[in-house]
Scaffold this motif. Structure first.
Motif, PDB file in Angstrom:
ATOM      1  N   LEU A 291     125.669 102.087 -19.288  1.00  0.00           N
ATOM      2  CA  LEU A 291     126.486 101.535 -18.199  1.00  0.00           C
ATOM      3  C   LEU A 291     127.859 102.179 -18.313  1.00  0.00           C
ATOM      4  O   LEU A 291     128.475 102.135 -19.384  1.00  0.00           O
ATOM      5  CB  LEU A 291     126.616 100.015 -18.338  1.00  0.00           C
ATOM      6  N   VAL A 292     128.311 102.793 -17.222  1.00  0.00           N
ATOM      7  CA  VAL A 292     129.622 103.437 -17.278  1.00  0.00           C
ATOM      8  C   VAL A 292     130.502 102.940 -16.141  1.00  0.00           C
ATOM      9  O   VAL A 292     130.014 102.501 -15.100  1.00  0.00           O
ATOM     10  CB  VAL A 292     129.524 104.988 -17.196  1.00  0.00           C
ATOM     11  N   LEU A 302     130.561 101.677 -21.102  1.00  0.00           N
ATOM     12  CA  LEU A 302     130.805 100.261 -21.377  1.00  0.00           C
ATOM     13  C   LEU A 302     129.693  99.620 -22.193  1.00  0.00           C
ATOM     14  O   LEU A 302     129.924  98.619 -22.880  1.00  0.00           O
ATOM     15  CB  LEU A 302     130.972  99.482 -20.069  1.00  0.00           C
ATOM     16  N   ALA A 303     128.483 100.132 -22.079  1.00  0.00           N
ATOM     17  CA  ALA A 303     127.373  99.587 -22.874  1.00  0.00           C
ATOM     18  C   ALA A 303     126.265 100.613 -22.938  1.00  0.00           C
ATOM     19  O   ALA A 303     126.109 101.445 -22.040  1.00  0.00           O
ATOM     20  CB  ALA A 303     126.850  98.288 -22.263  1.00  0.00           C
ATOM     21  N   ARG A 304     125.505 100.538 -24.034  1.00  0.00           N
ATOM     22  CA  ARG A 304     124.325 101.391 -24.207  1.00  0.00           C
ATOM     23  C   ARG A 304     123.109 100.485 -24.323  1.00  0.00           C
ATOM     24  O   ARG A 304     123.201  99.379 -24.848  1.00  0.00           O
ATOM     25  CB  ARG A 304     124.458 102.218 -25.497  1.00  0.00           C
ATOM     26  N   PHE A 305     122.001 100.974 -23.833  1.00  0.00           N
ATOM     27  CA  PHE A 305     120.763 100.196 -23.877  1.00  0.00           C
ATOM     28  C   PHE A 305     119.693 101.040 -24.545  1.00  0.00           C
ATOM     29  O   PHE A 305     119.639 102.252 -24.333  1.00  0.00           O
ATOM     30  CB  PHE A 305     120.310  99.831 -22.460  1.00  0.00           C
ATOM     31  N   VAL A 306     118.854 100.376 -25.330  1.00  0.00           N
ATOM     32  CA  VAL A 306     117.738 101.089 -25.940  1.00  0.00           C
ATOM     33  C   VAL A 306     116.476 100.261 -25.719  1.00  0.00           C
ATOM     34  O   VAL A 306     116.499  99.034 -25.830  1.00  0.00           O
ATOM     35  CB  VAL A 306     118.014 101.382 -27.442  1.00  0.00           C
ATOM     36  N   GLY A 307     115.397 100.946 -25.365  1.00  0.00           N
ATOM     37  CA  GLY A 307     114.109 100.282 -25.193  1.00  0.00           C
ATOM     38  C   GLY A 307     113.545  99.930 -26.562  1.00  0.00           C
ATOM     39  O   GLY A 307     113.460 100.790 -27.438  1.00  0.00           O
TER      40      GLY A 307
END
Ligand code: C2O
Ligand code: CU
Length: 481
Positions: A291-292, A302-307
């Motif tokens: 998320l940028v 702003l946030a990173r996501f990992v499956g």
């Protein structure tokens, strides 16, 4: 007369026109929400200064003002139909620093709305106040203080209110993403000045330290290949963010807590006070997405996501819509029109009195030091004492109004109305489907129209949610009688 059915159809149609067609087809909203419970949720808040080492502060324990010990932001979660019963105590050891809680976006009785002097007595240090109401809508909301807010919200007096009951089909995860900045440098032990006349008269005073849920660019695990609900809230006092998900499909399903037929998120302007519920297709196992905020160059992550975990087996991305809200449809054929122009004061007659807005200058109406901003050429009067100005408009209960909102200034203004949910019909600069909202972002020069049924009696604030604009004149109230 425009019915909800028409609106929903229009929403789905406009969504497809908005950008390149997404790979999925929008489904209509589910059946109207129905209250599912009747219990009471009790909350005790004790406003105090607490040295708090939020992870984003980089090791420093900073003198935040908070509602509770422990977790920040505080989250109240309840079912639609339940009553909320909150005792607010003010334990601030700061002379004259009164407070109150505004329940942003909630269509509640006027005396629960939390605006000091207008609808309730201020809660002075050592005093308490009790709020009791049953939120009438499911969705993602927040709450915050409504006086000296540049400082009180700046130090952390805000929290999240989630009302459950809007889901048609369970999502694989439900994740809060509260984005805001802080007025201090990472590692610093105290806040910088929250406002200055120079920036209050422009876009506002930005906080240099970005955060998501009080963390810096957190890594968030999502069930791999799942359809996940992300609740985005911008609770910053200043910054309009241009949000974008990289490497993840995303559909908007609610704006300011209000369900909308799913449409592609794309790049989304999330202004202070606004929320956006998004369904994303999580990355596959071990893969990442981001998320940028692209409002600045270079964009800020702003946030990173990992499956995580084995992939949730699903066909193509097909975001499930929420259930429709029970908001009275505006009767546009018989609507009355109210025009509001938002502008800066003419510099030649600017009445700023400079800094020094300490507690003594706070005044009973919570204003800081300058009147830089106006609604219909009038700044909220810089009056000391509990004398309120007249309402900017008196509305007849039950009638439909169309607010014609025009930004005549060179800066953006997210305009927030208390106690009612607007139907945003049209804008000259943003291509959005008609949708419900409590805060309407106006870009420089933008005109927008928003309708609502004045069905909630009382005195309701109308103000910019860039808090320095609000506190420097861009504030008024509507009276529904
Ligand atoms: Cu969220 Cu009057 O504000
Ligand atoms: Cu503004």
């Amino acid at each position: 007369m425009i019915t909800r059915r028409v609106l929903v159809a229009a929403a789905a149609g406009a969504a497809i026109a908005r950008a390149a067609p997404p790979s999925w087809e929008a489904r209509p909203l589910g059946a109207e929400v129905t209250p599912s419970s009747e219990d009471t949720v009790f909350v005790q808040f004790d406003v105090a200064q607490r040295r708090t080492p939020l992870p984003c502060f980089g090791g420093a324990a900073v003198p935040m003002w908070t509602y509770t010990e422990g977790r920040w932001p505080p989250v109240i979660r309840m079912n639609l139909g339940s009553e909320l019963d909150v005792v607010l105590r003010n334990s601030l050891d700061v002379p004259n620093e009164h407070t109150s809680i505004h329940w942003h976006g909630i269509r509640l009785p006027n005396d629960q709305d939390g605006v000091p002097y207008l609808v309730q007595r201020p809660v002075w240090p050592g005093e308490s106040f009790r709020y009791r109401f049953a939120p009438p809508d499911a969705g993602t909301f927040f709450f915050h203080s409504h006086c000296d807010s540049v400082q009180q919200m700046g130090r952390g007096l805000q929290g999240v209110l989630i009302v459950d009951g809007d889901v048609t089909q369970p999502y694989d995860a439900d994740v809060l993403l509260l984005v805001r900045d802080w007025r201090l440098a990472r590692g610093a032990g105290d806040f910088d000045a929250f406002t200055s006349p120079r920036y209050a008269a422009r876009a506002g005073t930005y906080g240099p330290l970005r955060s998501t849920n009080g963390q810096s660019d957190p890594l968030i695990e999502l069930p791999a290949a799942g359809d996940c609900r992300l609740r985005l809230l911008n609770t910053d006092v200043t910054r309009v963010m241009r949000l974008r998900f990289d490497r993840m499909d995303a559909a908007v399903v609610a704006i300011d807590g209000n369900p909308v037929a799913p449409f592609e998120f794309g790049e989304w302007l999330l202004a202070p006070g606004k929320r956006c519920d998004v369904i994303v297709r999580a990355p596959s196992t071990g893969r990442r997405a981001h998320l940028v905020d692209a409002s600045v160059e270079p964009p800020v992550e702003l946030a990173r996501f990992v499956g995580a975990g084995p992939p949730v087996r699903r066909p193509e991305f097909d975001p499930a819509p929420l259930r429709a809200a029970r908001i009275a449809p505006p009767d546009l054929a018989h609507a009355r029109r109210l025009e509001f122009r938002f502008d800066s004061t003419n510099p030649s007659k600017a009445v700023g009195t400079g800094g020094g807005a300490g507690p003594a200058a706070l005044g009973d109406l919570c204003l800081s030091s300058g009147n830089f901003w106006t609604i219909n050429e009038q700044p909220w009067p810089q009056r000391r004492g509990s004398v309120l100005p007249a309402p900017i408009a008196v509305l007849q209960r039950g009638a439909t109004y169309v607010l014609a909102l025009r930004n005549e200034s060179d800066f953006t203004h997210p305009i927030h109305v208390h106690g009612h949910t607007l139907t945003v019909l049209h804008s000259t600069k943003q291509d959005l489907p008609p949708h419900h909202a409590d805060t309407v972002l106006l870009l420089p020069g933008e005109e927008a129209e928003a309708a609502f049924v004045a069905d909630n009696p009382g005195d309701w604030m109308l103000h910019c949610h860039v808090i320095e604009h609000q506190e420097n004149g861009m504030m008024a109230y509507l009276r529904v009688e």
